[in-house]
Design an enzyme around this catalytic site. Structure first.
Site, short mmCIF file in Angstrom:
data_model
loop_
_atom_site.label_atom_id
_atom_site.label_comp_id
_atom_site.label_asym_id
_atom_site.label_seq_id
_atom_site.Cartn_x
_atom_site.Cartn_y
_atom_site.Cartn_z
N CYS A 8 89.19 -10.39 120.97
CA CYS A 8 89.99 -10.97 122.05
C CYS A 8 89.71 -12.47 122.20
O CYS A 8 88.69 -12.98 121.74
CB CYS A 8 89.68 -10.26 123.36
SG CYS A 8 90.97 -10.54 124.59
N ASP A 127 85.12 -2.63 131.37
CA ASP A 127 84.49 -3.95 131.30
C ASP A 127 83.47 -4.05 132.44
O ASP A 127 83.53 -3.29 133.41
CB ASP A 127 85.59 -5.03 131.43
CG ASP A 127 85.10 -6.44 131.14
OD1 ASP A 127 83.96 -6.61 130.67
OD2 ASP A 127 85.88 -7.39 131.38
O1 LIG Z 1 88.36 -13.67 127.79
C1 LIG Z 1 88.69 -14.11 128.90
O2 LIG Z 1 88.59 -15.32 129.16
C2 LIG Z 1 89.21 -13.18 129.95
C3 LIG Z 1 89.72 -13.73 131.09
C4 LIG Z 1 90.22 -12.90 132.08
C5 LIG Z 1 90.20 -11.53 131.93
C6 LIG Z 1 89.67 -10.97 130.77
C7 LIG Z 1 89.18 -11.78 129.76
N1 LIG Z 1 88.62 -11.26 128.61
C8 LIG Z 1 88.31 -9.87 128.41
O3 LIG Z 1 87.07 -9.54 129.02
C9 LIG Z 1 86.44 -8.51 128.31
C10 LIG Z 1 84.99 -8.81 128.02
O4 LIG Z 1 84.83 -10.02 127.38
P1 LIG Z 1 83.39 -10.47 126.75
O5 LIG Z 1 83.31 -9.82 125.37
O6 LIG Z 1 82.34 -9.97 127.66
O7 LIG Z 1 83.43 -11.96 126.64
C11 LIG Z 1 87.26 -8.28 127.06
O8 LIG Z 1 88.15 -7.19 127.30
C12 LIG Z 1 88.12 -9.50 126.95
O9 LIG Z 1 89.31 -9.12 126.38
#
Ligand SMILES: O=C(O)c1ccccc1N[C@@H]1O[C@H](COP(=O)(O)O)[C@@H](O)[C@H]1O
Length: 205
Positions: A8, A127
């Site tokens: 992502c 998450d």
């Molecule tokens: O990635 C981002 O900036 C974000 C912003 C707002 C909502 C979700 C976002 N990302 C998602 O968050 C989870 C966990 O991310 P991480 O691996 O802990 O950095 C994942 O699903 C991203 O797609």
């Protein structure tokens, strides 16, 4: 144990094609203006038009206006939607596209009951909860609060890295894992060795 992988926070075509090269099953694009990984609908649709087949582009929204969602979806029929805010099931259904719903979970939550609120979802993404931040926090949550049996396939997210992804899959047995910050060089820029190591760990662990 093999597992599907979503990378992502893609903001450029080089990172997108690199992640596909190493075997990513899905690529996430963040349409949340406050995120350092924000990408415009035009840029994202241009990147998606260059993706190989059998890779799913995922459009991530946080309580977004329908005008923004429409402007993304009209660019391509391949989008899967990821609702990462406080959207209800009826709001998620409005766009008549397959979707995954993210839940930000914390100690004490009844995860099974929360998952059951979205019977129309293709899968549920779990998450870490952090006050005031909708996602992409890089923080882990306690995986032991996830029940062994849930009514939907689970996409595990939140603080995953090349170092912990094998353990996460071993413990949770998710349908897929999702990573953003854990495979970055800098916010919005992916690290090729980290992406390779993460995907290998998830698929060959
Ligand atoms: O990635 C981002 O900036 C974000 C912003 C707002 C909502 C979700 C976002 N990302 C998602 O968050 C989870 C966990 O991310 P991480 O691996 O802990 O950095 C994942 O699903 C991203 O797609």
């Amino acid at each position: 144990m093999s597992c599907r992988v979503k990378i992502c926070g893609i903001t450029n075509v080089e990172d997108a094609l690199m992640a596909c090269h190493y075997g990513a099953d899905a690529l996430g694009f963040v349409f949340y203006a406050k995120s350092p990984r924000y990408v415009s609908p035009e840029m994202a649709n241009d990147i998606v038009s260059q993706l190989p087949p059998f890779v799913t582009p995922v459009a991530l929204f946080v309580d977004a206006d329908s005008s923004l969602i429409d402007s993304v979806l009209k660019g391509c029929s391949r989008w899967l939607i990821q609702f990462h805010g406080n959207e209800s099931e009826s709001e998620c259904l409005f766009y008549q596209r397959p979707y995954v719903k993210a839940l930000r979970v914390k100690q004490g939550d009844d995860v099974a009951a929360l998952v059951d609120r979205y019977p129309s979802a293709s899968a549920m993404l779990l998450d870490a909860y952090k006050e005031g931040v909708p996602g992409g926090t890089g923080e882990l949550f306690d995986w032991s609060i996830i029940p062994a049996r849930l009514s939907k396939p689970i996409i595990l997210a939140g603080g995953l890295t090349p170092s912990n992804v094998k353990q996460a899959i071993h413990q949770v047995s998710p349908y897929a894992v999702d990573v953003s910050g854990g495979v970055e060089l800098a916010k919005g820029i992916k690290s090729e060795p980290k992406v390779q190591e993460f995907i290998n760990g998830a698929k060959c662990g």
